[in-house]
Design an enzyme around this catalytic site. Structure first.
Site, mmCIF file in Angstrom:
data_model
loop_
_atom_site.group_PDB
_atom_site.id
_atom_site.type_symbol
_atom_site.label_atom_id
_atom_site.label_comp_id
_atom_site.label_asym_id
_atom_site.label_seq_id
_atom_site.Cartn_x
_atom_site.Cartn_y
_atom_site.Cartn_z
ATOM 1 N N CYS A 9 -5.507 -9.863 -5.435
ATOM 2 C CA CYS A 9 -4.170 -10.291 -5.928
ATOM 3 C C CYS A 9 -3.357 -11.362 -5.272
ATOM 4 O O CYS A 9 -4.742 -12.407 -5.139
ATOM 5 C CB CYS A 9 -3.731 -9.051 -5.520
ATOM 6 S SG CYS A 9 -3.454 -9.085 -3.914
ATOM 7 N N ASN A 12 -2.834 -10.999 -1.300
ATOM 8 C CA ASN A 12 -4.119 -10.307 -0.308
ATOM 9 C C ASN A 12 -3.268 -9.400 0.535
ATOM 10 O O ASN A 12 -4.163 -8.926 1.422
ATOM 11 C CB ASN A 12 -5.660 -11.015 0.178
ATOM 12 C CG ASN A 12 -6.330 -10.524 0.526
ATOM 13 O OD1 ASN A 12 -7.726 -10.651 1.290
ATOM 14 N ND2 ASN A 12 -7.123 -8.579 -0.378
ATOM 15 N N CYS A 14 -0.855 -7.142 -0.467
ATOM 16 C CA CYS A 14 -0.288 -5.428 -0.901
ATOM 17 C C CYS A 14 -1.106 -4.424 -1.284
ATOM 18 O O CYS A 14 -1.737 -3.786 -1.362
ATOM 19 C CB CYS A 14 0.834 -5.921 -1.736
ATOM 20 S SG CYS A 14 2.257 -6.393 -1.216
ATOM 21 N N ARG A 15 -1.652 -5.281 -2.780
ATOM 22 C CA ARG A 15 -2.266 -4.593 -3.840
ATOM 23 C C ARG A 15 -3.684 -4.125 -3.656
ATOM 24 O O ARG A 15 -4.360 -3.620 -3.540
ATOM 25 C CB ARG A 15 -1.593 -5.080 -5.728
ATOM 26 C CG ARG A 15 -0.605 -4.901 -5.818
ATOM 27 C CD ARG A 15 -0.268 -6.235 -7.074
ATOM 28 N NE ARG A 15 -0.592 -6.976 -6.816
ATOM 29 C CZ ARG A 15 0.228 -7.711 -7.774
ATOM 30 N NH1 ARG A 15 -0.369 -7.593 -9.294
ATOM 31 N NH2 ARG A 15 0.032 -9.154 -7.482
ATOM 32 N N SER A 16 -4.553 -5.697 -3.068
ATOM 33 C CA SER A 16 -6.037 -5.649 -3.787
ATOM 34 C C SER A 16 -6.552 -5.128 -2.041
ATOM 35 O O SER A 16 -7.313 -4.034 -2.120
ATOM 36 C CB SER A 16 -6.706 -7.181 -3.573
ATOM 37 O OG SER A 16 -5.764 -8.178 -2.298
ATOM 38 N N ASP A 132 3.014 -5.422 -8.690
ATOM 39 C CA ASP A 132 2.935 -6.026 -7.898
ATOM 40 C C ASP A 132 4.421 -5.903 -6.870
ATOM 41 O O ASP A 132 5.610 -5.960 -7.217
ATOM 42 C CB ASP A 132 3.789 -7.477 -7.207
ATOM 43 C CG ASP A 132 3.100 -8.691 -5.932
ATOM 44 O OD1 ASP A 132 2.794 -7.347 -5.245
ATOM 45 O OD2 ASP A 132 3.632 -9.783 -6.007
#
Length: 165
Positions: A9, A12, A14-16, A132
């Site tokens: 993401c 690096n 939040c999402r990944s 996001d």
């Protein structure tokens, strides 16, 4: 045979990292950690060395996960180390392809570099992006968790079938 998966993401944080950890949990639940490894990275260097966003960590902890990953940036070497590079959204997919072209001279094939949400069974007819949550609230972080958790199981099914694990 060892399959290596990289979730990517923007920062690096939040999402990944939550995609990495939910996938790792799914791999462990099926006792496949000897044949599948995963990591996560950013397309931008905003948070290198930092732990994931506190809101991401809080959400992960509410689901029994502890995030200890330190943020890192996607590198040219990653394209030779990882079998799959999984983007959270189109913006990051474009950045992955740009970084790949600069470092390897080629664009990654869609069989190994794709949007994670293509494995979300509830995403049919929707945009195939993991939103996001950075500028959102706790509900946005929970939505991301639910999406990547669903994707983890479906993606793992795909890998088990494709690679006869």
């Amino acid at each position: 045979m060892m399959l290596k998966i990289l979730f990517v993401c923007t920062g690096n944080i939040c999402r990944s990292p939550i995609a990495e950890e939910t996938f790792r949990r799914a791999v462990k639940a099926r006792d496949l950690q000897r044949v599948i490894q995963c990591d996560s990275a950013a397309t931008h260097a905003y948070h290198i060395g930092d732990l994931p966003d506190p809101r991401t960590r809080k959400n992960a902890e509410s689901h029994g996960l502890k995030l200890t990953h330190h943020c890192r940036k996607l590198s040219g070497e990653d394209f030779s180390v990882f079998d799959y590079i999984v983007a959270m959204d189109n913006y990051n997919m474009e950045n992955i392809q740009t970084i790949s072209a600069r470092s390897t001279g080629i664009h990654q094939h869609e069989d190994i570099c794709f949007l994670y949400r293509k494995f979300d069974p509830l995403a049919q007819g929707k945009r195939l992006e993991v939103p996001d949550p950075y500028y959102g609230n706790s509900e946005d972080f929970e939505e991301v968790y639910q999406i990547v958790n669903r994707c983890a199981e479906s993606f793992l099914d795909y890998l088990v079938d494709k690679h006869h694990l």
